[in-house]
Design a protein around this motif. Sequence first.
Motif, mmCIF file in Angstrom:
data_model
loop_
_atom_site.group_PDB
_atom_site.id
_atom_site.type_symbol
_atom_site.label_atom_id
_atom_site.label_comp_id
_atom_site.label_asym_id
_atom_site.label_seq_id
_atom_site.Cartn_x
_atom_site.Cartn_y
_atom_site.Cartn_z
ATOM 1 N N LEU A 170 -15.005 64.526 13.213
ATOM 2 C CA LEU A 170 -15.524 65.391 14.259
ATOM 3 C C LEU A 170 -16.845 65.519 14.362
ATOM 4 N N SER A 171 -17.629 65.285 13.048
ATOM 5 C CA SER A 171 -18.969 65.330 13.146
ATOM 6 C C SER A 171 -19.760 64.561 14.125
ATOM 7 N N ARG A 172 -19.166 63.494 14.997
ATOM 8 C CA ARG A 172 -19.537 62.484 15.859
ATOM 9 C C ARG A 172 -19.536 63.573 17.407
ATOM 10 N N ALA A 173 -18.913 64.432 17.340
ATOM 11 C CA ALA A 173 -18.505 65.260 18.771
ATOM 12 C C ALA A 173 -19.688 65.954 18.936
ATOM 13 N N HIS A 174 -20.087 66.122 20.275
ATOM 14 C CA HIS A 174 -20.891 67.043 20.895
ATOM 15 C C HIS A 174 -20.129 68.495 21.028
ATOM 16 N N ALA A 175 -18.976 68.566 21.370
ATOM 17 C CA ALA A 175 -18.176 69.738 21.425
ATOM 18 C C ALA A 175 -16.661 69.378 21.008
ATOM 19 N N VAL A 176 -16.386 70.378 20.358
ATOM 20 C CA VAL A 176 -14.682 70.411 20.052
ATOM 21 C C VAL A 176 -14.011 71.615 20.596
ATOM 22 N N VAL A 177 -12.899 71.155 21.348
ATOM 23 C CA VAL A 177 -12.215 72.388 22.129
ATOM 24 C C VAL A 177 -10.757 72.405 21.577
ATOM 25 N N ILE A 178 -10.535 73.382 21.204
ATOM 26 C CA ILE A 178 -9.073 73.969 20.727
ATOM 27 C C ILE A 178 -8.246 74.315 21.770
ATOM 28 N N SER A 179 -7.514 73.164 22.085
ATOM 29 C CA SER A 179 -6.466 73.490 23.071
ATOM 30 C C SER A 179 -5.464 74.232 22.744
ATOM 31 N N LYS A 180 -4.585 74.567 23.699
ATOM 32 C CA LYS A 180 -3.361 75.438 23.653
ATOM 33 C C LYS A 180 -3.685 76.681 23.048
ATOM 34 N N SER A 181 -4.861 77.138 22.946
ATOM 35 C CA SER A 181 -5.096 78.566 22.064
ATOM 36 C C SER A 181 -4.272 79.788 22.244
ATOM 37 N N ASP A 182 -3.557 79.606 23.397
ATOM 38 C CA ASP A 182 -2.528 80.823 23.491
ATOM 39 C C ASP A 182 -1.223 80.574 22.876
ATOM 40 N N GLN A 183 -0.863 79.478 22.200
ATOM 41 C CA GLN A 183 0.409 79.070 21.651
ATOM 42 C C GLN A 183 0.488 79.399 20.203
ATOM 43 N N THR A 184 -0.607 80.013 19.659
ATOM 44 C CA THR A 184 -0.745 80.582 18.130
ATOM 45 C C THR A 184 -1.256 81.668 18.086
ATOM 46 N N SER A 185 -1.190 82.094 16.895
ATOM 47 C CA SER A 185 -1.800 83.626 16.392
ATOM 48 C C SER A 185 -3.430 83.543 16.371
ATOM 49 N N PRO A 186 -3.861 84.651 16.684
ATOM 50 C CA PRO A 186 -5.449 84.765 16.485
ATOM 51 C C PRO A 186 -5.643 84.310 15.157
ATOM 52 N N GLU A 187 -4.968 84.773 13.948
ATOM 53 C CA GLU A 187 -5.426 84.513 12.666
ATOM 54 C C GLU A 187 -5.535 82.795 12.417
ATOM 55 N N ALA A 188 -4.492 82.201 13.040
ATOM 56 C CA ALA A 188 -4.213 80.797 12.906
ATOM 57 C C ALA A 188 -5.503 79.987 13.498
ATOM 58 N N LEU A 189 -5.942 80.681 14.690
ATOM 59 C CA LEU A 189 -7.191 80.123 15.308
ATOM 60 C C LEU A 189 -8.437 80.362 14.702
ATOM 61 N N ARG A 190 -8.266 81.582 13.973
ATOM 62 C CA ARG A 190 -9.653 81.734 13.150
ATOM 63 C C ARG A 190 -9.583 80.636 12.092
ATOM 64 N N ARG A 191 -8.500 80.537 11.298
ATOM 65 C CA ARG A 191 -8.485 79.453 10.303
ATOM 66 C C ARG A 191 -8.956 78.108 10.766
ATOM 67 N N LEU A 192 -8.340 77.880 11.688
ATOM 68 C CA LEU A 192 -8.707 76.388 12.225
ATOM 69 C C LEU A 192 -10.216 76.197 12.855
#
Length: 539
Positions: free
Chosen positions: A195-217
């Motif tokens: 992922l260090s090569r990426a200019h932007a990383v987009v976490i998709s399906k962000s509405d299908q998991t918990s806020p805490e799981a998103l924060r950790r990811l």
Amino acid sequence: MNFLTKSYLAYSHGEKTVSPWVILKPLGWLGSVIVGTRRAFYDHGVYASEEPPLPVISVGNLTTGGTNKTPFVEFIAEQLSRWGLKPGIVSRGYGGTTSEPVVVLNGRGDRSVVGDEPLLLSSRLTDVPVAVSSDRMADVAALLDHDVDIAVADDAFQHRRMVRDVDIVLVDATCPFGNGTSLPNGILRELPGSLSRAHAVVISKSDQTSPEALRRLKERISHWVPQERIFYSRLADPLWERWDGERFVPVGKNMTAFSLTVFSAIGNPHSFRNTVLKSGAAILHEFEFKDHHHYDANDLQKIEDAARKSGGKAICCTEKDIFNLPRGYVPRVPLYVPRISALVEEPGRFWNVVVQALRPQIVVASNGYGEDAIGARLARKAAQRFPQAEVCAFPLVGSGIPYKKIGVRILPPLSKSPTGGIIKYHLRDLYQEIKAGLFRQISRQLSAWNQLRSSCRTVLCVGDAYLLCHTLWGQGKKALMVATAKTKFISGHWKLESFLYRKGCRKVWTRDEETAVELRQNGVAAVFEGNPIMDLSCD
């Protein structure tokens, strides 16, 4: 989907840790070694990356399917169109058979030739040409015939042969990295550090998991990508349509009165299931097939029979599945399709990152005091010719005074060479350079190249084969070369130098016609268009 396939998917996605599929672990380790070696070869120019003839935005991922790449490609292309640009799309066309570029327009094409996703994108984006083949460089070239301004590459993060201006990588919030290992033991094409090569990383399906799981990811991803370049996305509420065998008939958004038998052949069927349930429909029965599965009459007979027996009134699939139905198939029970689209949180910040990455960076590298003077004139001309580009200098020897005089930004590190970089004639010169920290300086310069690897669009080398070798090892892309050191009349070129020019240069400008002829005979793209030393110094 049979029991063995389901068992393997559960293991590779990390849903089960105790499984007989653990026997694949050695192959996963071997896969990591192979992928890592390939990545190192591209990073250091053993396999040189090539510049395409158009700016390219890549939308990719680290895993095998299921990250909502297709709707995100559509999202990117639509925004570019709104800005007044004419985008085109390049696609590998999984499930298709073409090896030569085929351009799909208005959703018209042969699924067996181009695959399902290109047809889906073309049907949704009727003004956007979609070029399909196994050669993405050729696809980009094919788009030039359709007056395209910029290309969006579907699933190209691992396609290192083609230089991209912007790399956007999607990470599935519901299953980011599977069991954390490489294919075939896991679902990773590359380990997360890529992922260090990426200019932007987009976490998709962000509405299908918990806020805490998103924060950790997000915290985990920030080990490789700055947090200001990490974003969240989700799918908008779908617009439902009915497929009558020839066209889509709009239905709306309210599906609460529907009981459906669903079927899909996509990378992440669980995400499709969530979409159906969130729309209010009930799922009575579910069929899952391998991604890109081409349905036959028996498959559809089973699906329709299950719908009738379960007491439901309709069947349902994804929009991509429509392009994998048998030609001429007319549903005998109503077939509904959710039409999905991608949304990005903080779109202003996201597009600022994309636009900034699109700005081309041209680096003029030189390895000698005279070469610095030539390089400075070339840098000035490049800045005049490409006013939107950022032109920088990378002098390997000395402090780059000619660049400073014209205000060109000089990339660190700088050092003062006691011999002016000429160490091949006397051992005492080499000794002086080593004493002054030659190897330490080379290491620092290669580290600086490494920082430029994902942001530099074009490198123009002014000097000799050593500079080219240094540049290739540092950033991996084929360079433009102004060869100032050797000619046919002064030493000539060794076979190794000709090999480096042939493999690592898009074009070489020589000091005289005879040298250009000699290099062309060895397969080098060499030309003589005037003596760069005399012509540029008199400019």
